[in-house]
Design a protein around this motif. Structure first.
Motif, PDB file in Angstrom:
ATOM      1  N   ALA A   2       0.829  -1.201   0.000  1.00 45.76           N
ATOM      2  CA  ALA A   2       0.000   0.000   0.000  1.00 45.76           C
ATOM      3  C   ALA A   2       0.862   1.250   0.000  1.00 45.76           C
ATOM      4  CB  ALA A   2      -0.907   0.004   1.224  1.00 45.76           C
ATOM      5  N   LYS A   3       0.346   2.277  -0.650  1.00 50.12           N
ATOM      6  CA  LYS A   3       1.047   3.553  -0.688  1.00 50.12           C
ATOM      7  C   LYS A   3       0.941   4.229   0.678  1.00 50.12           C
ATOM      8  CE  LYS A   3       0.226   4.775  -5.488  1.00 50.12           C
ATOM      9  NZ  LYS A   3      -0.416   5.760  -6.371  1.00 50.12           N
ATOM     10  N   PRO A   4       1.971   4.974   1.065  1.00 50.49           N
ATOM     11  CA  PRO A   4       1.844   5.777   2.282  1.00 50.49           C
ATOM     12  C   PRO A   4       0.695   6.771   2.132  1.00 50.49           C
ATOM     13  CG  PRO A   4       4.125   5.669   1.568  1.00 50.49           C
ATOM     14  CD  PRO A   4       3.298   5.046   0.485  1.00 50.49           C
ATOM     15  N   ILE A   5       0.118   7.166   3.243  1.00 48.74           N
ATOM     16  CA  ILE A   5      -1.066   8.029   3.211  1.00 48.74           C
ATOM     17  C   ILE A   5      -0.812   9.304   2.414  1.00 48.74           C
ATOM     18  CG2 ILE A   5      -2.572   9.449   4.662  1.00 48.74           C
ATOM     19  CD1 ILE A   5      -2.358   7.168   6.746  1.00 48.74           C
ATOM     20  N   GLY A   6       0.334   9.914   2.566  1.00 46.65           N
ATOM     21  CA  GLY A   6       0.639  11.153   1.860  1.00 46.65           C
ATOM     22  C   GLY A   6       0.728  10.997   0.360  1.00 46.65           C
ATOM     23  N   GLN A   7       0.914   9.772  -0.136  1.00 46.35           N
ATOM     24  CA  GLN A   7       1.031   9.547  -1.571  1.00 46.35           C
ATOM     25  C   GLN A   7      -0.275   9.063  -2.199  1.00 46.35           C
ATOM     26  OE1 GLN A   7       4.314   6.905  -2.249  1.00 46.35           O
ATOM     27  NE2 GLN A   7       5.816   8.330  -1.433  1.00 46.35           N
ATOM     28  N   ARG A   8      -1.303   8.907  -1.400  1.00 47.60           N
ATOM     29  CA  ARG A   8      -2.601   8.506  -1.947  1.00 47.60           C
ATOM     30  C   ARG A   8      -3.278   9.720  -2.567  1.00 47.60           C
ATOM     31  NH1 ARG A   8      -4.296   4.487   2.843  1.00 47.60           N
ATOM     32  NH2 ARG A   8      -2.920   2.839   2.166  1.00 47.60           N
ATOM     33  N   PRO A   9      -4.107   9.480  -3.582  1.00 45.06           N
ATOM     34  CA  PRO A   9      -4.816  10.614  -4.191  1.00 45.06           C
ATOM     35  C   PRO A   9      -5.651  11.367  -3.138  1.00 45.06           C
ATOM     36  CG  PRO A   9      -5.094   8.636  -5.512  1.00 45.06           C
ATOM     37  CD  PRO A   9      -4.403   8.224  -4.246  1.00 45.06           C
ATOM     38  N   ARG A  10      -5.633  12.680  -3.251  1.00 43.77           N
ATOM     39  CA  ARG A  10      -6.346  13.532  -2.293  1.00 43.77           C
ATOM     40  C   ARG A  10      -7.834  13.206  -2.242  1.00 43.77           C
ATOM     41  NH1 ARG A  10      -5.055  19.655  -1.183  1.00 43.77           N
ATOM     42  NH2 ARG A  10      -3.038  18.660  -1.297  1.00 43.77           N
ATOM     43  N   VAL A  11      -8.432  12.933  -3.392  1.00 40.98           N
ATOM     44  CA  VAL A  11      -9.859  12.616  -3.439  1.00 40.98           C
ATOM     45  C   VAL A  11     -10.145  11.340  -2.634  1.00 40.98           C
ATOM     46  CG1 VAL A  11     -11.765  11.949  -4.970  1.00 40.98           C
ATOM     47  CG2 VAL A  11     -10.208  13.762  -5.649  1.00 40.98           C
ATOM     48  N   LEU A  12      -9.295  10.339  -2.774  1.00 41.38           N
ATOM     49  CA  LEU A  12      -9.472   9.092  -2.026  1.00 41.38           C
ATOM     50  C   LEU A  12      -9.384   9.345  -0.521  1.00 41.38           C
ATOM     51  CD1 LEU A  12      -9.782   6.022  -1.866  1.00 41.38           C
ATOM     52  CD2 LEU A  12      -7.295   5.848  -2.146  1.00 41.38           C
TER      53      LEU A  12
END
Length: 130
Positions: A2-12
């Motif tokens: 899983a991607k780190p939280i900061g690298q997840r799309p803002r909308v998600l």
């Protein structure tokens, strides 16, 4: 992975935050309204916050009133006997009343099947000795 939280799309992240807060609200309402479950909504909120906001996740898990519901489940401690009896009794009471009101055999079958499955799930959970 899983991607780190900061690298997840803002909308998600915003969608997960919205789901988390809606779940917290429904979980709190479920404390007072017997036909609405509390723990599943709080677990959904914790899962949503864990993927969108570590700050809100920590707040929820360490909340003095809501946190124990989540921690007991996540730690594998189980469900208190009183909680099991309360949940199963109120569920069957509300399902029974709903089956009385709803004439459709399909709806009744779905409700009764759901009640049997949820009852089985609750009974299979470890009982927390308090």
């Amino acid at each position: 992975m899983a991607k780190p939280i900061g690298q997840r799309p803002r909308v998600l992240r915003y969608v997960l935050l919205a789901i988390g807060w809606l779940s917290v609200a429904l979980g709190v309402i479920g404390i007072f309204l017997p036909v609405l479950p509390t723990t599943p909504f709080l677990l959904l909120a914790a899962a949503s916050f864990a993927r969108s906001s570590p700050r809100f996740y920590q707040w929820l898990v360490h909340h003095p009133h809501l946190g124990p519901w989540i921690r007991d489940y996540l730690d594998g401690n189980g469900i208190p006997l009183k909680g099991k009896v309360y949940a199963i009794s109120l569920m069957w009471l509300s399902i029974g009343f709903s089956c009385y009101l709803v004439p459709s055999i399909w709806a009744r079958s779905f409700m009764l099947t759901s009640a049997v499955l949820v009852t089985t799930y609750i009974l299979r959970q470890k009982t927390l000795r308090t």
